[in-house]
Design a protein around this motif. Sequence first.
Motif, mmCIF file in Angstrom:
data_model
loop_
_atom_site.group_PDB
_atom_site.id
_atom_site.type_symbol
_atom_site.label_atom_id
_atom_site.label_comp_id
_atom_site.label_asym_id
_atom_site.label_seq_id
_atom_site.Cartn_x
_atom_site.Cartn_y
_atom_site.Cartn_z
ATOM 1 N N MET A 104 0.826 -1.210 0.000
ATOM 2 C CA MET A 104 0.000 0.000 0.000
ATOM 3 C C MET A 104 0.862 1.263 0.000
ATOM 4 O O MET A 104 0.532 2.248 -0.671
ATOM 5 C CB MET A 104 -0.932 0.008 1.215
ATOM 6 N N GLN A 105 1.933 1.233 0.780
ATOM 7 C CA GLN A 105 2.818 2.399 0.844
ATOM 8 C C GLN A 105 3.373 2.736 -0.531
ATOM 9 O O GLN A 105 3.375 3.902 -0.959
ATOM 10 C CB GLN A 105 3.956 2.117 1.823
ATOM 11 N N ILE A 106 3.837 1.734 -1.231
ATOM 12 C CA ILE A 106 4.431 1.974 -2.553
ATOM 13 C C ILE A 106 3.358 2.377 -3.554
ATOM 14 O O ILE A 106 3.583 3.239 -4.414
ATOM 15 C CB ILE A 106 5.209 0.726 -3.004
ATOM 16 N N ALA A 107 2.161 1.791 -3.448
ATOM 17 C CA ALA A 107 1.067 2.199 -4.325
ATOM 18 C C ALA A 107 0.735 3.673 -4.136
ATOM 19 O O ALA A 107 0.502 4.412 -5.091
ATOM 20 C CB ALA A 107 -0.159 1.334 -4.059
ATOM 21 N N SER A 108 0.739 4.117 -2.884
ATOM 22 C CA SER A 108 0.463 5.528 -2.595
ATOM 23 C C SER A 108 1.594 6.431 -3.076
ATOM 24 O O SER A 108 1.357 7.505 -3.633
ATOM 25 C CB SER A 108 0.258 5.719 -1.095
ATOM 26 N N ASP A 109 2.837 5.989 -2.879
ATOM 27 C CA ASP A 109 3.986 6.800 -3.282
ATOM 28 C C ASP A 109 4.095 6.953 -4.796
ATOM 29 O O ASP A 109 4.540 7.992 -5.298
ATOM 30 C CB ASP A 109 5.282 6.174 -2.751
ATOM 31 N N THR A 110 3.716 5.926 -5.525
ATOM 32 C CA THR A 110 3.904 5.936 -6.988
ATOM 33 C C THR A 110 2.640 6.261 -7.762
ATOM 34 O O THR A 110 2.700 6.490 -8.960
ATOM 35 C CB THR A 110 4.409 4.553 -7.464
ATOM 36 N N GLN A 157 -3.890 2.313 -19.081
ATOM 37 C CA GLN A 157 -4.031 3.469 -19.968
ATOM 38 C C GLN A 157 -3.872 4.800 -19.226
ATOM 39 O O GLN A 157 -3.617 5.827 -19.846
ATOM 40 C CB GLN A 157 -5.391 3.414 -20.673
ATOM 41 N N LYS A 158 -3.988 4.757 -17.908
ATOM 42 C CA LYS A 158 -3.883 6.006 -17.139
ATOM 43 C C LYS A 158 -2.934 5.919 -15.956
ATOM 44 O O LYS A 158 -2.341 6.922 -15.549
ATOM 45 C CB LYS A 158 -5.272 6.417 -16.641
ATOM 46 N N PHE A 159 -2.736 4.713 -15.421
ATOM 47 C CA PHE A 159 -1.986 4.564 -14.180
ATOM 48 C C PHE A 159 -0.769 3.662 -14.371
ATOM 49 O O PHE A 159 -0.773 2.778 -15.227
ATOM 50 C CB PHE A 159 -2.882 3.943 -13.100
ATOM 51 N N PRO A 160 0.268 3.850 -13.544
ATOM 52 C CA PRO A 160 1.390 2.911 -13.569
ATOM 53 C C PRO A 160 0.962 1.537 -13.064
ATOM 54 O O PRO A 160 0.136 1.430 -12.157
ATOM 55 C CB PRO A 160 2.413 3.542 -12.609
ATOM 56 N N LEU A 161 1.540 0.504 -13.652
ATOM 57 C CA LEU A 161 1.446 -0.849 -13.110
ATOM 58 C C LEU A 161 2.817 -1.127 -12.519
ATOM 59 O O LEU A 161 3.790 -1.331 -13.240
ATOM 60 C CB LEU A 161 1.087 -1.865 -14.198
ATOM 61 N N PHE A 162 2.891 -1.100 -11.187
ATOM 62 C CA PHE A 162 4.178 -0.974 -10.515
ATOM 63 C C PHE A 162 4.562 -2.258 -9.793
ATOM 64 O O PHE A 162 3.809 -2.788 -8.980
ATOM 65 C CB PHE A 162 4.136 0.185 -9.510
ATOM 66 N N ARG A 163 5.771 -2.711 -10.084
ATOM 67 C CA ARG A 163 6.315 -3.900 -9.426
ATOM 68 C C ARG A 163 7.154 -3.506 -8.217
ATOM 69 O O ARG A 163 8.040 -2.671 -8.307
ATOM 70 C CB ARG A 163 7.184 -4.692 -10.396
ATOM 71 N N VAL A 164 6.862 -4.150 -7.089
ATOM 72 C CA VAL A 164 7.707 -4.028 -5.904
ATOM 73 C C VAL A 164 8.730 -5.164 -5.967
ATOM 74 O O VAL A 164 8.372 -6.326 -5.913
ATOM 75 C CB VAL A 164 6.888 -4.132 -4.609
ATOM 76 N N GLY A 165 9.984 -4.814 -6.068
ATOM 77 C CA GLY A 165 11.016 -5.843 -6.192
ATOM 78 C C GLY A 165 11.409 -6.438 -4.856
ATOM 79 O O GLY A 165 12.598 -6.558 -4.534
#
Length: 486
Positions: A94-100, A172-180
């Motif tokens: 959640m933290q990374i989703a909020s940050d990015t 199409q609008k948001f990043p799809l973000f991988r937490v490594g």
Amino acid sequence: MSKKITAFLPYNGLEHTKETIENLLATKCVEKIYLIISQKNLPKIENCEMVYSESTFSSEAISTIIEKTDTEFALLLKQDTKIEIGQFGLERMMQIASDTGGGLTYSDYYEIKEDVRTNHPVIEYQSGALRDDFNFGFLLLFSKEALDYAASKPNGKYNFAGLYDLRLKVSQKFPLFRVGEFLYSTVETDTRKSGEKLFDYVDPRNRSVQIEMELACTEHLKSIGAYLPPTFKDVNFNENEFEFEASVIIPIKNRVSTITDAISSVLKQKPNFKFNLIVVDNYSDDGTSEIIKEFASKDERLIHLIPERKDLGIGGCWNEAVHHPKCGKFAVQLDSDDMYNSENTLQKIVDAFYSEKCAMVIGSYQMTNFKLEEIPPGVIDHKEWTPENGRNNALRINGLGAPRAFYTPVLRSIKIPNVSYGEDYAVGLAISREYQIGRIYEPVYFCRRWEGNSDASLNIVQQNNHNFYKDKVRTIELTSRLRMNK
């Protein structure tokens, strides 16, 4: 931490679901849990509400997920399996989703097999990561904002492609973000080797699924401006003179046990035109070279080509052959593990060029063992390729089929990437951008599976490297098509 997650889990009445639920609730991050069921009268679980859907991630189910999410995030478990959340795993996600500002956030995970925990890293998402089997892992964290955005877009009615359609719209609008980072563990249930999983997407039993996935992907390409209509550049087959009508090309290194069958299947061909065979021997040291020399000494149609360079992959070996002065008008592929299935294969391929007026032809093949006995999934014909939409759908699937053949002047102009995996796919995408690709839907080729195949049993790092490269190839092609359409 306040509870910010609504969780959605597939549920089939199995005991491990209770353990997963206890694990989720222990994090203090989950506000409510919904169990998605496709069969009624399953045992109820305390602290959960059941929602029914015939297909776990159909459009109907996705709409229900969006409707019932009134927290900041929705957590989807993609498969009915046991999950153990790592230390502060959900908080970190959640933290990374909020940050990015991630619309979809996912992470690496651990696999537990027979009580042994191993790393399972995933790969970065990129614009070309359009294949519907992209591995996000098992836990997908969507932001409520991203879900609402997806809901505002025109919605297809999919039985199988609902989740795929959702993540395409979110992208199409948001990043799809991988937490490594390894934020959770799962118990792996699919224990097949990588080579056995490789052909799942062309299994005839999955045909109805593939049709829906193609529709969802095509709509996505139209939305972002990357769709190509079925209009193609003409091919002039008389722009150059060639001594040979066709050349079969075999790149090879250390295939002493298979090369005899491959070469023999070529030299037995009986077309009504002049052809040759170019074997690009990439410094074999297991006796393969001696076998090739023996064939060449008895049949002048075989050119035994040993490159001067020592930095060549399969693609580089293909370049050596294609730019050889003895290369024919059509360059036809044969892998050193495999065989043509009749003496008429070459004729069928060349005839297809002229009848379909195309710059590339792709045949169909039959999966066999070394006794040429059919093994699952049997015939791979790629019937998902249609003249109208094949080049758009090519951005979704992970391969175009075999055997592949090319009009040599076009192939010489494009150049083949000097790699040993995905080079044929990269070239096929580039050709399809402008030219029609012809298809032969009857098997003309035996694809023999054995332990020595390059993709028979890959570890996760190798699988990730292969998938990342193909996603990169798709990203390049997608970018080119966007630029072309502008």
